[in-house]
Enzyme design. Sequence first.
Site, mmCIF file in Angstrom:
data_model
loop_
_atom_site.group_PDB
_atom_site.id
_atom_site.type_symbol
_atom_site.label_atom_id
_atom_site.label_comp_id
_atom_site.label_asym_id
_atom_site.label_seq_id
_atom_site.Cartn_x
_atom_site.Cartn_y
_atom_site.Cartn_z
ATOM 1 C CG HIS A 50 -10.348 -4.250 -29.130
ATOM 2 N ND1 HIS A 50 -9.662 -3.478 -30.044
ATOM 3 C CD2 HIS A 50 -10.636 -3.418 -28.098
ATOM 4 C CE1 HIS A 50 -9.548 -2.245 -29.605
ATOM 5 N NE2 HIS A 50 -10.131 -2.182 -28.413
ATOM 6 C CB CYS A 51 -6.538 -6.426 -25.119
ATOM 7 S SG CYS A 51 -6.102 -6.332 -23.363
ATOM 8 N N PRO A 52 -8.947 -3.961 -24.222
ATOM 9 C CG PRO A 52 -10.639 -3.852 -22.634
ATOM 10 C CD PRO A 52 -10.059 -4.754 -23.669
#
Length: 352
Positions: free
Chosen positions: A217-219
């Site tokens: 999950h890439c912010p």
Amino acid sequence: NNSKMSRSLAARTREKEPNPDPTMSISGFTVRSEESSIHVRPPVPLYKVWPSNNRFICCGSCFMGSEEEFPVWGNCGWSWANCCAWSCILGFFAAFCILALPYFWNTLIAIPILAGVAFVVTVSFFCLTCFSDPGIIPRRSVIIASNSEEYLTQVLGYNPLGVGEPTHQVNVDRENMVPPELAKKGYAWCHTCEIVRPPRSSHCSECNNCVLRFDHHCPFVNNCVGQRNYRVFFGFTSSVMCLALVVIPSLFWYFLIGGGVSSTKKSGDTGTIALVVLAGLGGILAMLLLSLWFYHLWLIMQGKTTKEHWKGRKAPLGDLTEEPTLFGVRGPQLFDQYQLVRQSNVGDLIPV
């Protein structure tokens, strides 16, 4: 006496007969008692009642992840990291256009053209990564409400609902809901989504969904990176690296030679300070982008995802070369956000 007996008999008859529920209606189904009150609302598109943390925008045509802990404001789901990424891309390119573009347009026109192409490609890949489906496997309630069990069984090659009905006991469902032949191949039970998920997929705690071939999950893109958007994510990292390698040295060149520090008589003043700050920020940003790009290039060559690498997965279930991360089959979207479903006032999804 006869009238008294008739009234007594009528009273006993009324006590035995159940009272009809006066709250039944045609427009909506309502059940009311002293203990509960459940109302089923009219049909709406699935994206309006999506049960996880993701957000649908532009009438359901765009899909984005979620940021629950530190959103930019309210319950918008927009992360500060994504806001920072947009600011860096737009800010450096705006500085290039305002300061260095007139100089290079007259001296070396190839640099503005390369910068413009890299900027358009970067923003395109960035938007595709931010607003695309990473490969979400719909949870049990969505599958049942949208009547998509048969479709998912055909696409995935197995029934994601598993065997029987879940007991909501983690250890029991983990053993009983997954068929033995699938369990041997690495299929696992997700107690949150209440589905059987295939190998290399994982549940994202931020978006609260299971994702096919989950990478991370890439912010910074405010979304999960998985099977269906890993290509555009790698395209984004490649294009933003190219943009940085064109824009940052060009700005440095402009301040040093073209009209910045060298043209000002006040050495050590504003021009020099701006040059030092720009060189420092640009250098740090370029090093981070290069490190990220080479790291994912190494992962692609290894055939692993980010999560598999960080978990120290040495001997994967099956052969990873059969399902490469970059050149693997993207596959269709596993849900239809425009499918009509009903929702009760307690949040349960119900088929139309």
